[in-house]
Design an enzyme around this catalytic site. Structure first.
Site, PDB file in Angstrom:
ATOM      1  N   ARG A 109     -34.599  -6.685  39.349  1.00  0.00           N
ATOM      2  CA  ARG A 109     -34.018  -7.679  40.271  1.00  0.00           C
ATOM      3  C   ARG A 109     -34.772  -7.548  41.586  1.00  0.00           C
ATOM      4  O   ARG A 109     -34.767  -6.472  42.195  1.00  0.00           O
ATOM      5  CB  ARG A 109     -32.521  -7.399  40.473  1.00  0.00           C
ATOM      6  CG  ARG A 109     -31.894  -8.240  41.562  1.00  0.00           C
ATOM      7  CD  ARG A 109     -30.372  -8.161  41.576  1.00  0.00           C
ATOM      8  NE  ARG A 109     -29.807  -8.980  40.522  1.00  0.00           N
ATOM      9  CZ  ARG A 109     -28.526  -9.375  40.482  1.00  0.00           C
ATOM     10  NH1 ARG A 109     -27.686  -9.014  41.437  1.00  0.00           N
ATOM     11  NH2 ARG A 109     -28.091 -10.125  39.488  1.00  0.00           N
ATOM     12  N   HIS A 141     -32.802 -16.929  37.505  1.00  0.00           N
ATOM     13  CA  HIS A 141     -31.834 -15.953  36.984  1.00  0.00           C
ATOM     14  C   HIS A 141     -31.651 -16.200  35.478  1.00  0.00           C
ATOM     15  O   HIS A 141     -30.602 -16.651  35.021  1.00  0.00           O
ATOM     16  CB  HIS A 141     -30.511 -16.105  37.741  1.00  0.00           C
ATOM     17  CG  HIS A 141     -29.596 -14.929  37.618  1.00  0.00           C
ATOM     18  ND1 HIS A 141     -29.908 -13.791  36.901  1.00  0.00           N
ATOM     19  CD2 HIS A 141     -28.348 -14.707  38.135  1.00  0.00           C
ATOM     20  CE1 HIS A 141     -28.909 -12.934  36.991  1.00  0.00           C
ATOM     21  NE2 HIS A 141     -27.945 -13.464  37.728  1.00  0.00           N
ATOM     22  N   GLN A 144     -28.606 -14.809  33.413  1.00  0.00           N
ATOM     23  CA  GLN A 144     -27.376 -15.561  33.661  1.00  0.00           C
ATOM     24  C   GLN A 144     -27.377 -16.849  32.832  1.00  0.00           C
ATOM     25  O   GLN A 144     -26.369 -17.219  32.226  1.00  0.00           O
ATOM     26  CB  GLN A 144     -27.261 -15.887  35.155  1.00  0.00           C
ATOM     27  CG  GLN A 144     -26.016 -16.685  35.508  1.00  0.00           C
ATOM     28  CD  GLN A 144     -24.738 -15.881  35.317  1.00  0.00           C
ATOM     29  OE1 GLN A 144     -24.628 -14.767  35.803  1.00  0.00           O
ATOM     30  NE2 GLN A 144     -23.770 -16.444  34.598  1.00  0.00           N
ATOM     31  N   ASP A 234     -22.369 -22.450  42.379  1.00  0.00           N
ATOM     32  CA  ASP A 234     -22.755 -21.086  42.783  1.00  0.00           C
ATOM     33  C   ASP A 234     -22.611 -21.019  44.300  1.00  0.00           C
ATOM     34  O   ASP A 234     -22.396 -22.049  44.967  1.00  0.00           O
ATOM     35  CB  ASP A 234     -24.208 -20.814  42.328  1.00  0.00           C
ATOM     36  CG  ASP A 234     -24.696 -19.401  42.683  1.00  0.00           C
ATOM     37  OD1 ASP A 234     -23.848 -18.510  42.910  1.00  0.00           O
ATOM     38  OD2 ASP A 234     -25.927 -19.196  42.757  1.00  0.00           O
ATOM     39  N   CYS A 274     -21.333 -18.440  38.149  1.00  0.00           N
ATOM     40  CA  CYS A 274     -21.957 -17.180  37.731  1.00  0.00           C
ATOM     41  C   CYS A 274     -21.255 -15.963  38.327  1.00  0.00           C
ATOM     42  O   CYS A 274     -21.385 -14.868  37.792  1.00  0.00           O
ATOM     43  CB  CYS A 274     -23.430 -17.185  38.109  1.00  0.00           C
ATOM     44  SG  CYS A 274     -23.708 -17.404  39.882  1.00  0.00           S
ATOM     45  N   ARG A 302     -22.408 -12.024  29.623  1.00  0.00           N
ATOM     46  CA  ARG A 302     -23.617 -11.392  30.170  1.00  0.00           C
ATOM     47  C   ARG A 302     -24.053 -10.231  29.270  1.00  0.00           C
ATOM     48  O   ARG A 302     -25.236 -10.013  29.045  1.00  0.00           O
ATOM     49  CB  ARG A 302     -23.387 -10.918  31.611  1.00  0.00           C
ATOM     50  CG  ARG A 302     -23.200 -12.023  32.645  1.00  0.00           C
ATOM     51  CD  ARG A 302     -24.448 -12.883  32.798  1.00  0.00           C
ATOM     52  NE  ARG A 302     -25.629 -12.083  33.057  1.00  0.00           N
ATOM     53  CZ  ARG A 302     -26.020 -11.674  34.262  1.00  0.00           C
ATOM     54  NH1 ARG A 302     -25.325 -12.020  35.332  1.00  0.00           N
ATOM     55  NH2 ARG A 302     -27.125 -10.959  34.428  1.00  0.00           N
TER      56      ARG A 302
HETATM   57  N1   CP Z   1     -23.853 -13.202  38.222  1.00  0.00           N
HETATM   58  C1   CP Z   1     -24.526 -12.107  38.604  1.00  0.00           C
HETATM   59  O1   CP Z   1     -25.726 -11.957  38.410  1.00  0.00           O
HETATM   60  O2   CP Z   1     -23.741 -11.165  39.196  1.00  0.00           O
HETATM   61  P1   CP Z   1     -24.271  -9.827  39.880  1.00  0.00           P
HETATM   62  O3   CP Z   1     -25.061 -10.218  41.101  1.00  0.00           O
HETATM   63  O4   CP Z   1     -23.008  -9.078  40.246  1.00  0.00           O
HETATM   64  O5   CP Z   1     -25.104  -9.067  38.914  1.00  0.00           O
HETATM   65  N1  NVA Z   2     -27.533 -17.420  43.880  1.00  0.00           N
HETATM   66  C1  NVA Z   2     -26.890 -16.131  43.967  1.00  0.00           C
HETATM   67  C2  NVA Z   2     -26.552 -15.641  42.595  1.00  0.00           C
HETATM   68  C3  NVA Z   2     -25.857 -14.313  42.553  1.00  0.00           C
HETATM   69  C4  NVA Z   2     -25.588 -13.845  41.155  1.00  0.00           C
HETATM   70  C5  NVA Z   2     -27.793 -15.155  44.689  1.00  0.00           C
HETATM   71  O1  NVA Z   2     -29.015 -15.177  44.460  1.00  0.00           O
HETATM   72  O2  NVA Z   2     -27.295 -14.367  45.483  1.00  0.00           O
END
Ligand code: CP
Ligand code: NVA
Length: 319
Positions: A109, A141, A144, A234, A274, A302
């Site tokens: 990430r 993502h 997701q 989101d 999400c 997930r």
């Molecule tokens: N939806 C999602 O990716 O959640 P987290 O940021 O908690 O991993």
């Molecule tokens: N769009 C959000 C998604 C979190 C799971 C972010 O990038 O923070």
């Protein structure tokens, strides 16, 4: 020495930096694996490690990834971004080359999507067939999106997605991009409603449409929601954009998924998010906690999606 020679001759790995890297067939195979009884999957990670590197916080992604690795017999190693220091302690390329000495898959990430591209390119250049998986970047993502498609298949049937409509209301961000690609790859028609300046790029619109799915781009949430089979939203301010939070709250006023907007969707429409959710901002409490919400199913999926993806990437579980 024999191992070194074999590694140098390996074909490049499939890196999953966004969901379209799987292609429609690969995505369908991953989803089929995700739906299989885990007991029937080969333990393709037995005795092997999977690196889980996080430059940003996580609840769902970290926990689902760790348990997916364990389900396939592997050993997850959780690593905070500052420990490896991508491009601060050493280059993204050297971080990847090092982790690939120990792990079967690198799941990362990142703050900047280009870090993933450089990690994948470094492994390809070196002939190291270890896949890089995007656990969320500023651009995409994919993990997701796989869970979201799994959820939609549970709601509408595995063969029931083609022709269904999915409306996304809010920021055309990382989650939107992967979701729209996955939905288009599954034959769904998508719509996106964002305030001016927060909609998708022309390049992303063209990419989504290249898979054949219709994509309506609008600034009107009511137009996007009209008769939709699924509504998705989101956060308005993603991780890394905290300085813009106030500006974004003002820009996105009127773009909440609330009971009024849900009333415009199909009578049996489902609502997805999400998570994490901000009740009273992008979604009302009545909707996210209401009977049409499938957000907890998404969260649970997930794990299944990640197990399917890792099984697919490591070979033994392919149908
Ligand atoms: N939806 C999602 O990716 O959640 P987290 O940021 O908690 O991993
Ligand atoms: N769009 C959000 C998604 C979190 C799971 C972010 O990038 O923070």
């Amino acid at each position: 020495m024999a191992d070194v020679r074999r590694a140098a001759a390996s074909p490049p790995a499939v890196h999953v930096l966004d969901v379209d890297d799987l292609g429609p067939t690969g995505m369908a195979e991953v989803l089929a694996l995700a739906e299989r009884d885990p007991a029937t999957l080969a333990p393709t990670l037995a005795g092997r490690g999977v690196a889980l590197v996080f430059e940003k916080p996580s609840n769902r992604t970290r926990n689902s990834s760790e348990l997916a690795v364990v389900a396939l017999g592997g050993h997850p190693v959780y690593i905070q971004g500052h420990e490896v220091g991508i491009d601060t302690r050493e280059t993204a390329a050297d971080v990847a080359r090092t982790l690939a000495c120990y792990h079967a898959v690198l799941c990362v990430r990142v703050l900047d999507h280009r870090s993933l591209e450089r990690m994948a390119a470094a492994l390809d250049r070196a002939g190291v067939a270890v896949p890089v998986v995007n656990l969320l970047s500023d651009r995409a993502h994919p993990c997701q999106a796989l869970a979201d498609l799994l959820t939609l298949r549970q709601c509408f049937g595995a063969d029931g997605l083609a022709g269904r409509s999915l409306a996304y209301v809010g920021d055309a961000n990382n989650v939107w991009r992967s979701l729209a690609l996955a939905a288009s790859m599954a034959g769904m028609a998508t719509r996106v409603a964002s305030p001016p300046g927060y909609g998708p790029s022309g390049e992303d619109v063209a990419l989504v449409r290249s898979f054949g799915g219709e994509l309506l781009v609008t600034t009107d949430p009511a137009e996007a929601a009209a008769g939709a089979d699924a509504l998705y939203t989101d956060v308005w301010t993603s991780m890394g954009q905290e300085d813009e939070a106030e500006l974004r709250r003002a820009a996105f006023a009127g773009y909440a998924v609330d009971e009024e907007l849900l009333g415009r969707a199909a009578p049996d429409a489902v609502v997805l998010h999400c998570l994490p959710a901000h009740r009273g901002e992008e979604i009302s409490a009545a909707v996210v906690d209401g009977p049409r919400s499938v957000v907890w199913r998404q969260a649970a999926n997930r794990l299944h999606a990640m197990r399917g993806l890792l099984a697919w990437l490591t070979g033994g579980g392919r149908p």
